[in-house]
Design a protein around this motif. Structure first.
Motif, PDB file in Angstrom:
ATOM      1  N   ALA A  82       8.164   8.414  -5.485  1.00  0.00           N
ATOM      2  CA  ALA A  82       8.884   8.218  -4.232  1.00  0.00           C
ATOM      3  C   ALA A  82       7.836   8.254  -3.126  1.00  0.00           C
ATOM      4  O   ALA A  82       7.085   9.226  -3.014  1.00  0.00           O
ATOM      5  CB  ALA A  82       9.916   9.331  -4.045  1.00  0.00           C
ATOM      6  N   ASP A  83       7.770   7.193  -2.328  1.00  0.00           N
ATOM      7  CA  ASP A  83       6.652   7.079  -1.384  1.00  0.00           C
ATOM      8  C   ASP A  83       7.113   6.560  -0.025  1.00  0.00           C
ATOM      9  O   ASP A  83       7.437   5.381   0.136  1.00  0.00           O
ATOM     10  CB  ASP A  83       5.597   6.128  -1.958  1.00  0.00           C
ATOM     11  CG  ASP A  83       4.362   6.011  -1.073  1.00  0.00           C
ATOM     12  OD1 ASP A  83       4.366   6.551   0.060  1.00  0.00           O
ATOM     13  OD2 ASP A  83       3.374   5.385  -1.511  1.00  0.00           O
ATOM     14  N   PHE A  84       7.139   7.480   0.965  1.00  0.00           N
ATOM     15  CA  PHE A  84       7.360   7.060   2.346  1.00  0.00           C
ATOM     16  C   PHE A  84       6.085   7.240   3.167  1.00  0.00           C
ATOM     17  O   PHE A  84       6.102   7.081   4.394  1.00  0.00           O
ATOM     18  CB  PHE A  84       8.529   7.816   2.982  1.00  0.00           C
ATOM     19  CG  PHE A  84       9.820   7.025   2.946  1.00  0.00           C
ATOM     20  CD1 PHE A  84       9.945   5.853   3.692  1.00  0.00           C
ATOM     21  CD2 PHE A  84      10.879   7.431   2.172  1.00  0.00           C
ATOM     22  CE1 PHE A  84      11.113   5.114   3.671  1.00  0.00           C
ATOM     23  CE2 PHE A  84      12.062   6.696   2.139  1.00  0.00           C
ATOM     24  CZ  PHE A  84      12.180   5.534   2.889  1.00  0.00           C
ATOM     25  N   ASN A  85       4.985   7.563   2.516  1.00  0.00           N
ATOM     26  CA  ASN A  85       3.701   7.674   3.214  1.00  0.00           C
ATOM     27  C   ASN A  85       3.301   6.327   3.809  1.00  0.00           C
ATOM     28  O   ASN A  85       2.953   6.218   4.990  1.00  0.00           O
ATOM     29  CB  ASN A  85       2.624   8.165   2.240  1.00  0.00           C
ATOM     30  CG  ASN A  85       1.227   8.089   2.814  1.00  0.00           C
ATOM     31  OD1 ASN A  85       0.940   8.653   3.863  1.00  0.00           O
ATOM     32  ND2 ASN A  85       0.341   7.374   2.121  1.00  0.00           N
ATOM     33  N   ARG A  86       3.372   5.297   2.981  1.00  0.00           N
ATOM     34  CA  ARG A  86       2.971   3.954   3.433  1.00  0.00           C
ATOM     35  C   ARG A  86       3.871   3.469   4.571  1.00  0.00           C
ATOM     36  O   ARG A  86       3.386   2.956   5.586  1.00  0.00           O
ATOM     37  CB  ARG A  86       3.044   2.998   2.237  1.00  0.00           C
ATOM     38  CG  ARG A  86       2.679   1.561   2.546  1.00  0.00           C
ATOM     39  CD  ARG A  86       2.765   0.683   1.298  1.00  0.00           C
ATOM     40  NE  ARG A  86       4.121   0.629   0.752  1.00  0.00           N
ATOM     41  CZ  ARG A  86       4.480   1.138  -0.435  1.00  0.00           C
ATOM     42  NH1 ARG A  86       3.588   1.734  -1.213  1.00  0.00           N
ATOM     43  NH2 ARG A  86       5.734   1.051  -0.849  1.00  0.00           N
ATOM     44  N   LYS A  89       3.171   5.254   7.867  1.00  0.00           N
ATOM     45  CA  LYS A  89       1.940   4.773   8.507  1.00  0.00           C
ATOM     46  C   LYS A  89       2.209   3.480   9.285  1.00  0.00           C
ATOM     47  O   LYS A  89       1.732   3.291  10.408  1.00  0.00           O
ATOM     48  CB  LYS A  89       0.851   4.549   7.454  1.00  0.00           C
ATOM     49  CG  LYS A  89       0.248   5.823   6.890  1.00  0.00           C
ATOM     50  CD  LYS A  89      -0.840   5.507   5.871  1.00  0.00           C
ATOM     51  CE  LYS A  89      -1.418   6.785   5.253  1.00  0.00           C
ATOM     52  NZ  LYS A  89      -2.114   7.626   6.235  1.00  0.00           N
ATOM     53  N   TRP A  90       3.000   2.591   8.654  1.00  0.00           N
ATOM     54  CA  TRP A  90       3.359   1.329   9.309  1.00  0.00           C
ATOM     55  C   TRP A  90       4.202   1.583  10.556  1.00  0.00           C
ATOM     56  O   TRP A  90       4.003   0.967  11.600  1.00  0.00           O
ATOM     57  CB  TRP A  90       4.105   0.458   8.303  1.00  0.00           C
ATOM     58  CG  TRP A  90       4.626  -0.836   8.841  1.00  0.00           C
ATOM     59  CD1 TRP A  90       3.883  -1.916   9.263  1.00  0.00           C
ATOM     60  CD2 TRP A  90       5.997  -1.204   9.004  1.00  0.00           C
ATOM     61  NE1 TRP A  90       4.719  -2.935   9.687  1.00  0.00           N
ATOM     62  CE2 TRP A  90       6.028  -2.520   9.531  1.00  0.00           C
ATOM     63  CE3 TRP A  90       7.205  -0.559   8.747  1.00  0.00           C
ATOM     64  CZ2 TRP A  90       7.221  -3.194   9.805  1.00  0.00           C
ATOM     65  CZ3 TRP A  90       8.389  -1.228   9.008  1.00  0.00           C
ATOM     66  CH2 TRP A  90       8.395  -2.522   9.538  1.00  0.00           C
ATOM     67  N   VAL A  91       5.159   2.527  10.431  1.00  0.00           N
ATOM     68  CA  VAL A  91       6.014   2.894  11.565  1.00  0.00           C
ATOM     69  C   VAL A  91       5.169   3.425  12.723  1.00  0.00           C
ATOM     70  O   VAL A  91       5.336   3.042  13.880  1.00  0.00           O
ATOM     71  CB  VAL A  91       7.071   3.939  11.130  1.00  0.00           C
ATOM     72  CG1 VAL A  91       7.703   4.618  12.336  1.00  0.00           C
ATOM     73  CG2 VAL A  91       8.153   3.278  10.277  1.00  0.00           C
ATOM     74  N   ARG A  95       4.387   2.130  16.731  1.00  0.00           N
ATOM     75  CA  ARG A  95       4.927   3.018  17.767  1.00  0.00           C
ATOM     76  C   ARG A  95       6.457   3.160  17.686  1.00  0.00           C
ATOM     77  O   ARG A  95       7.145   3.257  18.703  1.00  0.00           O
ATOM     78  CB  ARG A  95       4.513   2.518  19.156  1.00  0.00           C
ATOM     79  CG  ARG A  95       3.017   2.533  19.396  1.00  0.00           C
ATOM     80  CD  ARG A  95       2.676   2.085  20.815  1.00  0.00           C
ATOM     81  NE  ARG A  95       1.242   2.166  21.077  1.00  0.00           N
ATOM     82  CZ  ARG A  95       0.368   1.208  20.757  1.00  0.00           C
ATOM     83  NH1 ARG A  95       0.794   0.103  20.165  1.00  0.00           N
ATOM     84  NH2 ARG A  95      -0.917   1.355  21.028  1.00  0.00           N
ATOM     85  N   ALA A  96       6.962   3.158  16.463  1.00  0.00           N
ATOM     86  CA  ALA A  96       8.396   3.376  16.225  1.00  0.00           C
ATOM     87  C   ALA A  96       8.620   4.852  15.892  1.00  0.00           C
ATOM     88  O   ALA A  96       7.676   5.583  15.574  1.00  0.00           O
ATOM     89  CB  ALA A  96       8.884   2.485  15.085  1.00  0.00           C
ATOM     90  N   ASN A 153       4.581  13.033   1.781  1.00  0.00           N
ATOM     91  CA  ASN A 153       5.603  11.998   1.671  1.00  0.00           C
ATOM     92  C   ASN A 153       5.456  11.129   0.419  1.00  0.00           C
ATOM     93  O   ASN A 153       5.968  10.001   0.360  1.00  0.00           O
ATOM     94  CB  ASN A 153       5.647  11.106   2.921  1.00  0.00           C
ATOM     95  CG  ASN A 153       6.118  11.874   4.142  1.00  0.00           C
ATOM     96  OD1 ASN A 153       5.321  12.164   5.037  1.00  0.00           O
ATOM     97  ND2 ASN A 153       7.397  12.237   4.175  1.00  0.00           N
ATOM     98  N   VAL A 154       4.764  11.671  -0.588  1.00  0.00           N
ATOM     99  CA  VAL A 154       4.670  11.008  -1.895  1.00  0.00           C
ATOM    100  C   VAL A 154       4.941  12.048  -2.974  1.00  0.00           C
ATOM    101  O   VAL A 154       4.282  13.093  -3.011  1.00  0.00           O
ATOM    102  CB  VAL A 154       3.277  10.371  -2.123  1.00  0.00           C
ATOM    103  CG1 VAL A 154       3.210   9.711  -3.501  1.00  0.00           C
ATOM    104  CG2 VAL A 154       2.959   9.361  -1.033  1.00  0.00           C
ATOM    105  N   VAL A 155       5.911  11.760  -3.850  1.00  0.00           N
ATOM    106  CA  VAL A 155       6.296  12.693  -4.914  1.00  0.00           C
ATOM    107  C   VAL A 155       6.503  11.931  -6.224  1.00  0.00           C
ATOM    108  O   VAL A 155       7.302  10.989  -6.262  1.00  0.00           O
ATOM    109  CB  VAL A 155       7.603  13.436  -4.550  1.00  0.00           C
ATOM    110  CG1 VAL A 155       8.107  14.276  -5.725  1.00  0.00           C
ATOM    111  CG2 VAL A 155       7.390  14.312  -3.319  1.00  0.00           C
ATOM    112  N   PRO A 156       5.815  12.303  -7.312  1.00  0.00           N
ATOM    113  CA  PRO A 156       6.084  11.678  -8.620  1.00  0.00           C
ATOM    114  C   PRO A 156       7.504  12.005  -9.073  1.00  0.00           C
ATOM    115  O   PRO A 156       7.908  13.168  -9.030  1.00  0.00           O
ATOM    116  CB  PRO A 156       5.055  12.342  -9.540  1.00  0.00           C
ATOM    117  CG  PRO A 156       4.001  12.905  -8.630  1.00  0.00           C
ATOM    118  CD  PRO A 156       4.725  13.291  -7.378  1.00  0.00           C
TER     119      PRO A 156
END
Length: 261
Positions: A82-86, A89-91, A95-96, A153-156
């Protein structure tokens, strides 16, 4: 109704013994690229796929996967995170608002990762590879994540061994459709229905576990005389699941997935 997809799924079996044969990066990448057509919440694809071939790394992962032989015997381990790190970073770069640091985001990313993992598994089997899913990926996510260098924000959450099969085990029976499918609304089970649903599983399961010396010894030690007791006294105890739950919840907090504000 039959076609190759039906036939492929119907022939699935977990492979624990593998040939000493490399799986090329080209094949893995082709499978991954097609697997990524899995449904994804908001098309965010909030997952990452870690391909681990290095024997030294797999030796470090071996005890974390409860010393399952395929961790070392298979040429590849695939870990879906589960990965919301990427995404975060984009957000930030745009500037969101810095969202996706909460439990709901973890659940979304976990579902995304699981969907792509199943696609990957089916595609791998379709080209002659074998896989064995490992529940230890989530149970020991906190330690596996550290070995695999997972940032915040990354979990196997899902993982399996991958390689060319060196065994052909029988396809294992599943519960009858009548015990799983509900028409229109959930229909709760009567004691008689529960007995019927698990009747075949009880017979086949006890036979299977009784043929494994280590499990047979554990069954005797814990006086497990039926399959329900094997599951709850030997394989999946309350104590172990409470420990795993606490480990996962602590790790989610460490990995910035438990922001309640």
């Amino acid at each position: 109704m039959q076609n190759k997809i039906f036939e492929g799924i119907a022939s699935h079996r977990s492979i624990r013994k593998y040939k000493d044969q490399e799986v090329s990066d080209d094949i893995i990448h082709q499978i991954a690229e097609t697997a990524m057509n899995a449904s994804s919440s908001g098309n965010m694809q909030s997952y990452s796929i870690i391909v681990t071939k290095d024997k030294k790394l797999r030796k470090k992962l071996y005890p974390l996967h409860f010393k399952q032989s395929m961790v070392l015997d298979a040429p590849v381990l695939i870990t879906f995170c589960a990965d919301f790190n990427r995404m975060r970073k984009w957000v930030r770069q745009n500037r969101a608002p810095m969202n996706f640091d909460n439990y709901m985001s973890f659940m979304i990313a976990s579902i995304d990762a699981t969907l792509v993992a199943q696609n990957f598994a089916l595609l791998a089997e379709s080209v002659g590879l074998g896989i064995c899913f490992m529940g230890t990926t989530l149970a020991n996510a906190h330690e596996i994540g550290r070995v695999l260098n997972c940032p915040a924000n990354v979990v196997p959450v899902v993982g399996f061994s991958l390689g060319y099969p060196d065994e052909a085990p029988e396809v294992r029976k599943r519960l009858p459709l009548s015990g799983v499918i509900h028409q229109e609304k959930y229909q709760d089970y009567t004691p008689e229905q529960v007995g019927e649903i698990y009747q075949e599983r009880e017979t086949l399961g006890m036979k299977r576990y009784s043929e494994v010396p280590e499990l047979k010894k554990m069954m005797k030690k814990h006086r497990a005389t039926n399959l329900a007791e094997v599951y709850t006294k030997v394989k999946y105890t309350r104590e172990s699941h409470i420990t795993y739950s606490q480990n996962v919840l602590t790790y989610l907090s460490e990995q910035n997935f438990m922001n309640h504000s």
